[in-house]
Design a protein around this motif. Sequence first.
Motif, PDB file in Angstrom:
ATOM      1  N   ALA A 229      59.211  18.249  21.762  1.00  0.00           N
ATOM      2  CA  ALA A 229      60.322  17.179  21.388  1.00  0.00           C
ATOM      3  C   ALA A 229      61.593  17.499  22.394  1.00  0.00           C
ATOM      4  CB  ALA A 229      60.810  17.451  19.812  1.00  0.00           C
ATOM      5  N   GLN A 239      64.545  15.415  29.590  1.00  0.00           N
ATOM      6  CA  GLN A 239      63.183  15.034  29.656  1.00  0.00           C
ATOM      7  C   GLN A 239      62.919  14.280  30.998  1.00  0.00           C
ATOM      8  OE1 GLN A 239      60.471  15.440  28.532  1.00  0.00           O
ATOM      9  NE2 GLN A 239      59.000  13.801  28.939  1.00  0.00           N
ATOM     10  N   TRP A 279      53.291  12.616  29.773  1.00  0.00           N
ATOM     11  CA  TRP A 279      54.193  12.825  28.725  1.00  0.00           C
ATOM     12  C   TRP A 279      54.230  11.882  27.489  1.00  0.00           C
ATOM     13  CZ3 TRP A 279      55.585  17.462  27.578  1.00  0.00           C
ATOM     14  CH2 TRP A 279      55.259  18.526  28.386  1.00  0.00           C
ATOM     15  N   GLN A 283      53.930  12.283  23.727  1.00  0.00           N
ATOM     16  CA  GLN A 283      54.893  11.968  22.562  1.00  0.00           C
ATOM     17  C   GLN A 283      54.332  11.230  21.606  1.00  0.00           C
ATOM     18  OE1 GLN A 283      58.360  12.550  22.376  1.00  0.00           O
ATOM     19  NE2 GLN A 283      58.249  10.948  20.533  1.00  0.00           N
ATOM     20  N   GLY A 287      54.700  13.879  18.896  1.00  0.00           N
ATOM     21  CA  GLY A 287      55.947  13.972  19.065  1.00  0.00           C
ATOM     22  C   GLY A 287      56.404  13.024  17.499  1.00  0.00           C
ATOM     23  N   LYS A 289      59.476  10.216  16.748  1.00  0.00           N
ATOM     24  CA  LYS A 289      60.636   9.286  17.447  1.00  0.00           C
ATOM     25  C   LYS A 289      62.017   9.446  16.723  1.00  0.00           C
ATOM     26  CE  LYS A 289      57.376   5.362  18.666  1.00  0.00           C
ATOM     27  NZ  LYS A 289      57.382   3.840  18.572  1.00  0.00           N
ATOM     28  N   ASN A 445      64.167   7.295  27.877  1.00  0.00           N
ATOM     29  CA  ASN A 445      63.840   7.039  26.314  1.00  0.00           C
ATOM     30  C   ASN A 445      63.126   5.899  26.064  1.00  0.00           C
ATOM     31  OD1 ASN A 445      65.338   9.215  25.110  1.00  0.00           O
ATOM     32  ND2 ASN A 445      67.116   8.281  24.877  1.00  0.00           N
ATOM     33  N   MET A 448      59.415   6.720  27.055  1.00  0.00           N
ATOM     34  CA  MET A 448      59.056   7.771  25.902  1.00  0.00           C
ATOM     35  C   MET A 448      58.891   7.152  24.559  1.00  0.00           C
ATOM     36  SD  MET A 448      58.269  10.546  27.620  1.00  0.00           S
ATOM     37  CE  MET A 448      58.047  11.628  26.326  1.00  0.00           C
TER      38      MET A 448
END
Length: 481
Positions: A229, A239, A279, A283, A287, A289, A445, A448
């Motif tokens: 994260a 990131q 990546w 995510q 990951g 959100k 962002n 991702m």
Amino acid sequence: MTHPGEITRRQLLRRIGITAFAAGPGAALLSACATSGAGSEPSAAPSTSVAASSDPANPFGVDPKKPLEVVIFGGGYGDAYAKDVHEPLYTKAFPGVTIKHTATQQIGTQLRPRFVSGDVPDVVNNSGPEAMDLAALAAEGHLADLSALFDAPSADDPSRKVRDTVTPAVLDNAKINGKDLVLNYTVSHRALWYNAKLFESKGWSLPKTWAEFTALGETAKKEGILLFAYPGQKGPYYQLWNVLYTAAKIGGNQVLIDIDNLVDGAWNADAMKKSVTAWVEIQAKYGDKAYFGLDHTQTQVKQLQNKLLFYPVGSWIENEMAKDKPLDFEYAIAPIPDVTSSDAMPYGAVQVGVGENFVVAAKGRNPQGGLEYLRLMLSKEGAKGFTQKTQNLTVVNGAAEGLDLPPGLMSAARAQDAAGQNIITDARFEGWYKELFDHGTEQINVVMAGRVTPEEFCARMQKKADEIKKDSSVAKQTRSQ
């Protein structure tokens, strides 16, 4: 006694002195400075030099009665090192002098209006999410020339120049438009950080390949733990760094050099697309959100609670979270796993750089005092005090000799030692072209979260880079390594 694969503190400090670090003059995230003509040619800017003095104890001819103003970014390093170490060194040199000290996490908000009005502090620790655009400040002649500092006698040994007491990366990365304008003060490692004690208790090994990385993600998911994260608020650039360094591991440092030099198509390079794709998939599969709504502190607390395994950040994290870290948490560094079977850099390659920049205001009331303040920071006493207060190393060779270093820092040192020459450099465009870096911070962002594809992300970044390249008002920088 050291174990195989480990290094002593003496060996660590020696290596730091000889490793060819490469980090940009703006190693922190930079934001706009509200000055007009920020892209003007540096030759049009007023002189930023301070005349030298023949007195080795006062090489800049400081007026001992003139007040000094220091502004420190109150982030991961705090400001105790300035209040308790560096400022007392200055008042010891000039008894009775007044120092105005300010600590803030809003460097840009507080200082941009002051640079516009001309009411500027003498020393600025330009760091954090609101740090100012150094290239813009340089173009307007706001940054004092530090060549006098580097050529001044060391506070420890007048027979040696300051430039001979610091890691060469300091000098390589001090320049903007060909002038020495920025002092990067710390040695840092940006990578994936994790809880070594958790891994030990679970019997987990660090993943060396992407297949092992995703397999660990499946294992962690069954236990309700995220593999990875990053903070979507006040830290998405963590990131962006991670994606850039992964691209360098896949394709070599030339990927970053091309991006920094605004080479045509650099953002569309195959290594960059593979990095972003890898990546984004992590995510999506492992990951959450919800982390897009968290800031860096909130995300870091989640990691301390063992709710996520890997977090992309720099070696300042250990000190930043020292007060919140539970006894069963031990920070350690993890190299980026091999993304492909043909990565240009082998497993174990790590990013190492210099950072945490300091500048002296050329148009301040006391630029001579500002240079002397930096000279005292670069003394062994000043550097050792910083390490004691922050548990982070400085660029001053040998200054941390004999100190007990925390586990995370020693982990980073061992990783650097194992990497040998496989060192990932910083991307310098974050300090050279603020608009491009800010755009990347926004777009990371977006990609991702799955709102655009990796190819679209790269295309958007390339478009912005092309715009900057064509903009004649933006002073261009270049690097060769």
